[in-house]
Design an enzyme around this catalytic site. Structure first.
Site, PDB file in Angstrom:
ATOM      1  N   ASN A  78       0.811  -1.219   0.000  1.00 39.94           N
ATOM      2  CA  ASN A  78       0.000   0.000   0.000  1.00 39.94           C
ATOM      3  C   ASN A  78       0.845   1.271   0.000  1.00 39.94           C
ATOM      4  OD1 ASN A  78      -2.118  -1.944   0.689  1.00 39.94           O
ATOM      5  ND2 ASN A  78      -1.204  -1.871   2.718  1.00 39.94           N
ATOM      6  N   THR A  79       0.505   2.191  -0.903  1.00 47.04           N
ATOM      7  CA  THR A  79       1.186   3.499  -0.942  1.00 47.04           C
ATOM      8  C   THR A  79       0.430   4.424  -1.885  1.00 47.04           C
ATOM      9  OG1 THR A  79       3.436   2.743  -0.435  1.00 47.04           O
ATOM     10  CG2 THR A  79       3.252   4.735  -1.720  1.00 47.04           C
ATOM     11  N   THR A  80       0.302   5.689  -1.495  1.00 50.59           N
ATOM     12  CA  THR A  80      -0.179   6.737  -2.390  1.00 50.59           C
ATOM     13  C   THR A  80       0.955   7.741  -2.590  1.00 50.59           C
ATOM     14  OG1 THR A  80      -2.493   6.501  -1.712  1.00 50.59           O
ATOM     15  CG2 THR A  80      -1.846   8.606  -2.691  1.00 50.59           C
TER      16      THR A  80
END
Length: 297
Positions: free
Chosen positions: A213-215
């Site tokens: 998960n990463t933005t």
């Protein structure tokens, strides 16, 4: 969009699938980096740079930034008087445990060579090629690359975001528009309602694959801002994105925002203050996230 001095390129490997997105800043622009997630992966971290590279591939994908360096170095006839400074950041986008394809030096070089002015692809393109969202309980849905542009009282603001979040996407009416979808009913619910309806969540369960998960976000302007103002501008916009991604900046996300400016346009007085600019840019960031949900699942 019309943004002088900025070119954006992208390249992909269908075998992954994976990709990268490269921002080229003519003659170098000022940057501030806000690292707010618990699992951040970056390289360079310069406060003034010629380029920025977003890529898949987790830590291996940081190699793509070296391809951008190689392209820019070659464009200056390999002069050591023009060593390129390139920042980079990555998401985890592996599909399957045996996948060995990642954004490497050649893909970064290809993306930089393909950079053009005035456009950026939306959806499952570039660094967002295999991004996903909504991983709290139900199967993940496609995330991707979003963007939005606005001119505000003579100042340009562009936000490009690659959303690969554990959380779901939320519109301005508070509705979940991507992620957290119950496959049996088609219903989408807020993460808090899925995990502990009617209760206060103090320790949500860890996702099965915590590094997925990463933005990554770039908020780019041409406003003249001091180093301190640019840092606060970036922090303000990054914090605002919790309205659009639920939850945001968790211990298993690598959420990172790059605030970038060409320092070309003077801002002064009550008409355009740095705080007001941050408010407007925060709305542009929400638009950028929502543009991902417009891409059909």
């Amino acid at each position: 969009m019309d943004f002088p001095g900025l070119s954006i390129g992208w390249a992909e490997y269908d075998e992954g699938p994976t990709g990268c997105t490269v921002f080229l800043f003519h003659r170098g622009w000022t940057m501030s980096i806000d690292k707010a997630g618990g699992m951040v992966g970056t390289t360079g971290d310069y406060d003034w740079a010629h380029a920025l590279c977003f890529a898949g591939g987790s830590l291996l994908g940081l190699e793509a930034a070296s391809g951008v360096v190689a392209h820019l170095f070659a464009s200056k006839d390999y002069s050591t008087n023009h060593i390129p400074l390139v920042n980079g950041a990555i998401i985890w986008d592996y599909v399957g445990r045996s996948n060995t394809v990642y954004p490497d030096k050649e893909l970064g070089r290809a993306a930089a060579a393909a950079a053009v002015e005035g456009t950026v692809p939306l959806g499952r393109r570039g660094a967002g090629r295999s991004a996903t969202v909504g991983k709290m309980r139900f199967p993940a849905e496609p995330g991707g690359q979003g963007a939005a542009f606005r001119e505000f009282r003579g100042v340009r603001i562009l936000v490009v975001t690659v959303v690969n979040a554990v959380g779901a996407l939320i519109d301005r009416e508070g509705r979940v528009v991507r992620g957290n979808r119950n496959p049996a009913t088609g219903e989408r619910r807020r993460s808090i309602d899925l995990l502990a309806p009617g209760q206060v969540v103090t320790a949500p369960p860890e996702p099965n694959r915590p590094t997925q998960n990463t933005t990554l976000t770039a908020v780019i302007t041409d406003a003249k801002l001091t180093a301190g103002q640019l840092k606060q501008f970036g922090r303000q916009v990054h914090t605002s994105m919790s309205r659009a991604i639920d939850p945001f900046q968790t211990s298993t996300d690598g959420d990172t925002l790059f605030a970038v400016t060409s320092n070309q346009v003077e801002i002064a007085g009550p008409q355009v203050t740095p705080d007001l600019l941050g408010m407007v840019a925060s709305e542009v960031a929400w638009d950028a996230v929502l543009s991902i949900a417009e891409d059909p699942v």
